[in-house]
Every structure is written in C-alpha cells, then in structure tokens.
Design a protein around this motif. Structure first.
Motif, mmCIF file in Angstrom:
data_model
loop_
_atom_site.group_PDB
_atom_site.id
_atom_site.type_symbol
_atom_site.label_atom_id
_atom_site.label_comp_id
_atom_site.label_asym_id
_atom_site.label_seq_id
_atom_site.Cartn_x
_atom_site.Cartn_y
_atom_site.Cartn_z
ATOM 1 N N ALA A 62 0.786 -1.064 0.053
ATOM 2 C CA ALA A 62 0.011 0.013 0.055
ATOM 3 C C ALA A 62 0.815 1.198 0.059
ATOM 4 O O ALA A 62 0.711 2.175 -0.866
ATOM 5 C CB ALA A 62 -0.800 -0.031 1.286
ATOM 6 N N VAL B 186 1.526 3.873 -2.801
ATOM 7 C CA VAL B 186 1.078 5.303 -2.660
ATOM 8 C C VAL B 186 2.297 6.118 -2.992
ATOM 9 O O VAL B 186 2.241 7.278 -3.350
ATOM 10 C CB VAL B 186 0.749 5.536 -1.016
ATOM 11 C CG1 VAL B 186 0.770 6.814 -0.721
ATOM 12 C CG2 VAL B 186 -0.871 4.891 -0.920
ATOM 13 N N TYR C 98 2.446 6.382 -6.635
ATOM 14 C CA TYR C 98 1.488 7.422 -7.442
ATOM 15 C C TYR C 98 1.752 8.842 -6.926
ATOM 16 O O TYR C 98 1.666 9.861 -7.670
ATOM 17 C CB TYR C 98 -0.087 7.048 -6.835
ATOM 18 C CG TYR C 98 -0.587 5.983 -7.907
ATOM 19 C CD1 TYR C 98 -1.164 6.601 -9.142
ATOM 20 C CD2 TYR C 98 -0.563 4.539 -7.793
ATOM 21 C CE1 TYR C 98 -1.788 5.575 -9.827
ATOM 22 C CE2 TYR C 98 -1.229 3.705 -8.471
ATOM 23 C CZ TYR C 98 -1.850 4.537 -9.582
ATOM 24 O OH TYR C 98 -2.508 3.471 -10.771
ATOM 25 N N PHE D 250 0.567 8.656 5.244
ATOM 26 C CA PHE D 250 -0.439 7.589 5.297
ATOM 27 C C PHE D 250 -0.129 6.452 6.288
ATOM 28 O O PHE D 250 -1.197 6.260 6.983
ATOM 29 C CB PHE D 250 -0.267 7.258 3.777
ATOM 30 C CG PHE D 250 -1.458 6.055 3.505
ATOM 31 C CD1 PHE D 250 -2.790 6.330 3.790
ATOM 32 C CD2 PHE D 250 -1.184 4.771 2.872
ATOM 33 C CE1 PHE D 250 -3.920 5.476 3.502
ATOM 34 C CE2 PHE D 250 -2.112 3.816 2.728
ATOM 35 C CZ PHE D 250 -3.551 4.298 2.888
ATOM 36 N N VAL E 64 -6.662 -2.581 3.172
ATOM 37 C CA VAL E 64 -6.505 -1.285 2.838
ATOM 38 C C VAL E 64 -5.676 -1.103 1.387
ATOM 39 O O VAL E 64 -6.265 -0.464 0.691
ATOM 40 C CB VAL E 64 -5.530 -0.318 3.682
ATOM 41 C CG1 VAL E 64 -5.151 0.755 3.386
ATOM 42 C CG2 VAL E 64 -6.289 -0.127 4.931
ATOM 43 N N THR E 65 -4.864 -2.119 1.266
ATOM 44 C CA THR E 65 -4.247 -2.119 -0.239
ATOM 45 C C THR E 65 -5.148 -2.725 -1.337
ATOM 46 O O THR E 65 -5.349 -2.010 -2.064
ATOM 47 C CB THR E 65 -3.265 -3.388 -0.153
ATOM 48 O OG1 THR E 65 -2.429 -3.443 1.188
ATOM 49 C CG2 THR E 65 -2.382 -3.343 -1.057
ATOM 50 N N LEU F 64 -7.596 0.170 -1.894
ATOM 51 C CA LEU F 64 -6.759 1.023 -2.831
ATOM 52 C C LEU F 64 -6.704 0.743 -4.394
ATOM 53 O O LEU F 64 -6.784 1.460 -5.391
ATOM 54 C CB LEU F 64 -5.444 1.261 -2.641
ATOM 55 C CG LEU F 64 -5.089 2.491 -1.164
ATOM 56 C CD1 LEU F 64 -3.581 2.245 -0.780
ATOM 57 C CD2 LEU F 64 -5.643 3.598 -1.660
ATOM 58 N N LEU G 82 -10.352 1.275 -5.823
ATOM 59 C CA LEU G 82 -10.322 2.718 -6.151
ATOM 60 C C LEU G 82 -9.415 3.202 -7.357
ATOM 61 O O LEU G 82 -10.169 3.675 -8.116
ATOM 62 C CB LEU G 82 -9.969 3.486 -4.973
ATOM 63 C CG LEU G 82 -10.956 3.815 -3.661
ATOM 64 C CD1 LEU G 82 -10.272 4.321 -2.625
ATOM 65 C CD2 LEU G 82 -12.264 4.205 -4.331
ATOM 66 N N ILE G 83 -8.082 2.837 -7.462
ATOM 67 C CA ILE G 83 -7.444 3.261 -8.322
ATOM 68 C C ILE G 83 -7.889 2.776 -9.800
ATOM 69 O O ILE G 83 -7.942 3.664 -10.696
ATOM 70 C CB ILE G 83 -5.917 3.177 -8.113
ATOM 71 C CG1 ILE G 83 -5.591 3.968 -6.954
ATOM 72 C CG2 ILE G 83 -5.223 3.476 -9.376
ATOM 73 C CD1 ILE G 83 -5.427 5.456 -7.226
ATOM 74 N N THR H 119 -10.558 5.026 -11.707
ATOM 75 C CA THR H 119 -10.204 6.162 -12.000
ATOM 76 C C THR H 119 -9.912 6.575 -13.647
ATOM 77 O O THR H 119 -9.134 7.564 -13.737
ATOM 78 C CB THR H 119 -9.201 6.639 -11.068
ATOM 79 O OG1 THR H 119 -7.792 6.013 -11.379
ATOM 80 C CG2 THR H 119 -9.328 6.733 -9.637
ATOM 81 N N PRO I 179 -2.447 0.316 -11.120
ATOM 82 C CA PRO I 179 -3.061 -0.307 -10.050
ATOM 83 C C PRO I 179 -2.413 -1.343 -9.687
ATOM 84 O O PRO I 179 -2.429 -1.988 -8.156
ATOM 85 C CB PRO I 179 -4.477 -0.468 -10.337
ATOM 86 C CG PRO I 179 -4.574 0.612 -11.451
ATOM 87 C CD PRO I 179 -3.314 0.505 -12.141
ATOM 88 N N PHE J 140 -1.173 -2.368 -6.222
ATOM 89 C CA PHE J 140 -1.856 -2.667 -5.020
ATOM 90 C C PHE J 140 -2.418 -3.937 -5.091
ATOM 91 O O PHE J 140 -3.135 -4.257 -4.068
ATOM 92 C CB PHE J 140 -3.042 -1.423 -4.878
ATOM 93 C CG PHE J 140 -2.441 -0.150 -4.632
ATOM 94 C CD1 PHE J 140 -1.852 0.181 -3.652
ATOM 95 C CD2 PHE J 140 -2.935 0.881 -5.680
ATOM 96 C CE1 PHE J 140 -1.357 1.603 -3.451
ATOM 97 C CE2 PHE J 140 -2.542 2.184 -5.606
ATOM 98 C CZ PHE J 140 -1.623 2.523 -4.099
#
Lengths: 356, 241
Positions: A65, A69, A72, A98, A123-124, A127, A130-131, A134, A247, A250
C-alpha cells in the motif's frame, strides 16, 4: 562483540553492493540494467518489510500500500511540478504520513497482530479497487491523470533542481543502487540504536516492554512509519524503472510476493529479503519466458518448501550452518591439541572420537 | 521509623468484575513507604486480579488506584511503570529471543544513557550471579534462571516501588532462599508488594501480610496473627499452618 561483528558484515555487504553498482553497466546488457532499476525498487520494498516485520514484529500484509502510494504520489507530484526533485521527497513523505495515520488507529486502538495483517491487506485492496476506477479525464490531481486500469506514465528522474537534465537508464540504475545501499546501512544502524532494540524487544514480548515503561504503541507506530517511508521510496524507483504506475502495485499478488521474499530471505535479517527479491525476480522472469511450468505454481511450491523446510529463511540458515561448522572446527582443533599433549593416550582417544 | 512513613499506594473501593464474577470487590488497601507486604490467599481469591489493577494491565470496573498522590486508575502499564514502579508478572515475562544481558540492558536503558546502562547491567549480572549465562538466549534457559533474569530487569531500573507476582514460582529451594535474600535487599531502598503462594517463603520475608478471600481483604496482620486466626486457617492455611 556480536554487534561489532554484525556491523562489520553490514559494511562488507555495502562494499560489495558498491562494487556491483559500478561493475554492472560494463558486464550487463542495457536492457538488464533498465530492468534492474525496477527490481531495486522491489528490493527496497522487501527491505522495508524486513524492517517492519523482521525487526518490529509487525506482520504488515499490505506493505505494498505504501509502495503504491509512494509511486502514485511521485507521479502526481512530478507531473505537477514538472521535475522529480521535490516529487521524490513528497512521495516518501506522503507514504510515511499515510502510514502514520493508519498506524495511529491500528496501534493506539490496540488491534491485535492478526487483525493488523488483515487490515493492512484490506487497505491495499481498497486502494486497488479505487485506483482502477479512475479512468477518464475527470480523475486527475492537478495536471496528473490517474489513468485508472491502465495507470499513468511516470516522469523520468532528472538531476536535482535541473528539470531539463534527465537521467539515462544507467544513471537511474546508479541512483537506485546507491539508494538501496544507503537505506540498507540506515536500517542496519537503526536496529542497533536504542529505538531499534526496543522494537526488537517489543517483537519478543510486548507486555514486558510495556512493564519496563516503554510506550510500545509509539515505538510500533515509529517503525511502521519509517518502514512505509522506505516502501514509498521503493515505489518511486519501481515506477521510474517501469516508466509507468498501474493499480497492479496494489494487487493481492504483489502483496503476497513481498511476504514471500521476506520469508525466503529470512526474517530477522535485512540482506536476506533483498537477495531473495533479486533471485525470485530472476526466477519468475526466466519462468515467464517458457510455457512448461506455471510461474505461480513454482512460486507457491517455493513458499511451501521454505515454510516447511527452511522456516528461518536462507540467510539465517546459512549463517547458522557456517557458525556450527566453525564451532565444530574449533572443537576439533582443541581435541587435536589435547591429543598432542597426551601422546601416550592419543591413539585411544582418537579411536573413540572416530566412533562418535 | 514506621509511624513516620506515609502512604505511597492506596486503593479505594477498587472493584474488578468480569461479567457476574466479582474478582475484586470494593477493596480498600494502603501501603506505607518501605513496607514489605505480602498478599496471600487461596486460588481465585483475587490477588492476581488486584495486582493487575495496580499495574494498569487491567482497567478496574470501579474504584481508584493512587500511587504517590497520582491517580493511576485506567492508565496504561507503561505509565504506571514510568512512575518508577518495577513490575514482575506471574509467568516469566522476558524477551526470549534476546540474551540475558540484552534483556537487562533494555530495562536499564529506559532510565539511563548507554554507558551508565551498560555499567548497571554488568553490576546486576554480577549481583544475580548470571555471569556464566549472560550471553545465553533467555528462551533457552531453565525456568528459575528466567525468573532471575526478570528480577534483574526489575531491579536494574532502581524502582522505588516493586510489585512482584509469585516471584518464586518454579524455583528450587536454594533459588527461593536466594530470592528471599534479594527481596530483603531490595526492601532497603524500595517499598515492595509480593503476591505469593509459598507460605514458608512469606514467613521468611514478610512483616505484614494481607489475606485475600473471595475478592476482598479478609484480614491483615503478621503471619503469626493470620495463622492463629481460625477463619483464616479454615479458608486457606489448613494443615500447612
């Protein structure tokens, strides 16, 4: 005494690393050098987990993660600032921040070890999801498009404060190697400081450390954050090496791979996971070019073999073996000296020893 | 000297309930400076729960713990220990993967800079006669030796208040005798609470004993007073007394 010897080992390994750095461009092909930059990024990631898990005792299943991060954040910052100088610093800081926020809730909430692994992995994966969503021009930070599933291209490194002077692959390799060596020396030093020793003590017995008046939450948060900063640095070199960030940084498989590197290399060592990263990366890329064996199958088999057969990992197993050989040698030398001192009984002693 | 000494540790109405079980129930307890107090009682009397409320390992359901006029109820164990309280728990609580020396050093370094911590560590190792095993991993040691290492970690920090939960558990006769000597030595400079099962040991060290029964203090007094009390004999001492 033991510490002196250990620190000596650090300097020897660092010297070998420097030697390799300067020899590599004249031995290896350019393509290999370009690939190496991204492998070094992964090795820094493995080193960060070696610190957090091997010494801090925190099984962070989602070390990637912070790696992602970092990658990115680098891309976003480099695109917006039009240069890599500040972007590198910002990426490391963002990864650390983070982790500090996540770690605050986890450690101060006294989440137990198993749940910590689950939470960090979750959490990873969040992400990751989510990514991936996008894609499209509306998902951008400043001027930087996130690019969704396809990711975004990573601006190359430039010389500090000289935006027009881009680095060539060889130079990126040098910078990455030197970063790896410096981070390795830093970690070796860190685990010997008071802070590092307390972290190891917490790994061994958190209750006891607390009863010795150490605020274990703070120490765990500290090493977790430092580890994340290092992982973020790894992410920078990885995305520069690949010249893209996607992505996939992650993904579940990347998280699992990082754990495998540390298990194979050896928990409680720093060099082990680094070497394991290079070795297993070489193995997977070799396996990737043939079609007889499935790469994941081989990796899974290796993991099982190590967990069952060499649970401590390669480096601790080898150093144990060398030490026991050394011990036996010393024992034999002592016996020989004893024999010489008692020449009459020597024959007898020798024969019983042989029987043993 | 005793009448001058003031109270350094006090509990008021301390209660610890686990569901319907009242492990500790409204206990008022006080300890004067330089006292050496033993807490005794049958299994399940609430001694260890009471102990854990003092050290911050348990957060009491009700009541207050006051150490040197500071309310420590509900504080974290490291905050209690940070007041200069040395704590030894019931099971040997040590760093198994570290050597005896590293264990004790870690305790000393919390309070002192590196050179002083090293000196203190060496002194304690000598005092506890751990010299031969100073570089042995504590995980590879015998039970009694692990207890000694833990005692070393407690005293190297030079605490003014020492809380010991069954310090002689699993020790041989000889080790127990040495521990009782050691505790008397520590008592020269520190106030001590010892939770103990071994009556002979209690008799050998203690001036003042608190008897726990069913989560409450049943009586306090000297060992002789307690062992001559018929109720105390009945609930706990039985034929041993």
């Amino acid at each position: 005494m033991r510490e002196l010897r250990e620190m000596k080992a650090t300097w020897i390994i660092a010297a070998l690393g420097v030697l390799f750095t300067f020899a590599a461009p004249s031995i290896l092909e350019l393509f290999t050098i370009i690939t190496l930059a991204q492998v070094i990024g992964l090795a820094i990631l493995a080193l960060s987990l070696a610190l957090v898990w091997g010494f801090g005792g925190i099984l962070c299943f989602g070390q990637t993660a912070f790696f992602g991060v970092g990658a990115y954040a680098y891309v976003i910052a480099a695109v917006n600032f039009g240069g890599s100088t500040w972007a590198v610093l910002i990426a490391v800081l963002v990864a650390a921040a983070f982790a500090a926020i996540l770690g605050y809730f986890v450690f101060y909430g006294r989440v137990s070890d198993v749940y910590l692994a689950v939470i960090t992995l979750t959490v990873t994966l969040i992400l990751f999801s989510l990514i991936r969503r996008t894609s499209g021009p509306e998902y951008k930070v400043g001027n930087a498009l996130l690019g969704g599933f396809n990711g975004a291209s990573a601006p190359p490194l430039n010389y500090p404060w000289d935006v027009s002077a881009f680095m060539f692959p060889e130079q990126v390799f040098y910078v990455a190697m030197i970063a790896l060596i410096l981070v390795y020396i830093f970690c070796s030093w860190l685990v010997r400081t008071h802070f590092g020793r307390v972290c190891v003590a917490i790994r061994e017995n958190e209750d006891r450390a607390e009863l010795l008046a150490y605020d274990t939450r703070l120490y765990k948060l500290g090493i977790f954050t430092i580890g994340a900063a290092i992982a973020g640095l790894g992410g920078i070199f990885f995305c520069i090496g690949v010249s893209r960030v996607t992505p996939d940084v992650f993904s579940l498989s990347q998280s699992a791979l990082t754990i495998i590197w540390v298990i194979v290399g050896g928990r409680g060592t720093l060099i082990g996971p680094i070497l394991a990263t290079f070795a297993l990366y070489y193995l997977t890329s070799t396996l990737g070019s043939q079609s007889v064996l499935n790469t994941n199958l081989v990796l899974g088999t290796i993991l099982i073999i190590f967990v069952l057969g060499v649970p401590k990992g390669v480096v601790p197993a080898v150093s144990d073996w060398i030490q026991s050989r050394r011990g036996r040698k010393a024992l034999r030398a002592r016996e020989r000296r004893l024999q010489r001192r008692r020449p009459s009984g020597g024959q007898n002693v020798g024969s019983t020893e042989g029987a043993e | 000297m005793k009448h001058k000494a003031h109270t350094v540790l006090e509990t008021r109405g301390l209660s610890m309930h686990f569901g319907g079980v009242h492990a500790v129930d409204r206990v008022d307890f006080s300890l004067r400076e330089n006292e050496l107090r033993c807490l005794i009682g049958p299994n399940g009397a609430g001694k260890s729960t009471f102990f854990k409320c003092l050290t911050g390992q348990l957060n009491p359901t009700a009541g207050d713990v006051v150490i040197r006029d500071i309310h420590v109820t509900g504080r974290e164990p490291h905050e209690v220990a940070g007041l200069g309280v040395g704590i030894k728990t019931q099971v040997p609580n040590v760093f198994d993967g570290l050597t005896a020396e590293e264990n004790i050093w870690t305790a000393a370094r919390r309070w002192h800079k590196a050179p002083r911590a090293q000196t203190l560590t060496s002194q304690i190792i000598e005092r506890l006669r751990l010299g031969d095993i100073r570089s042995t991993l504590v995980g590879n040691m015998a039970h009694g030796q692990r207890q000694w290492v833990e005692l070393g970690m407690v005293i190297v920090a030079e605490p003014w208040l020492v809380l010991l939960d069954e310090p002689t558990a699993g020790m041989t006769h000889e080790e127990t005798a040495r521990t009782s000597e050691l505790i008397k030595e520590i008592n020269q400079s520190a106030t001590i609470i010892v939770v103990e099962h071994d009556m002979q040991f209690v008799r050998s060290i203690s001036q003042h004993v608190t008897l726990f029964h069913e989560g409450a203090i049943m009586m306090e007094g000297t060992m002789d007073e307690i062992s001559s009390d018929p109720r105390a004999r009945e609930i706990y001492l039985g034929s041993q007394a």
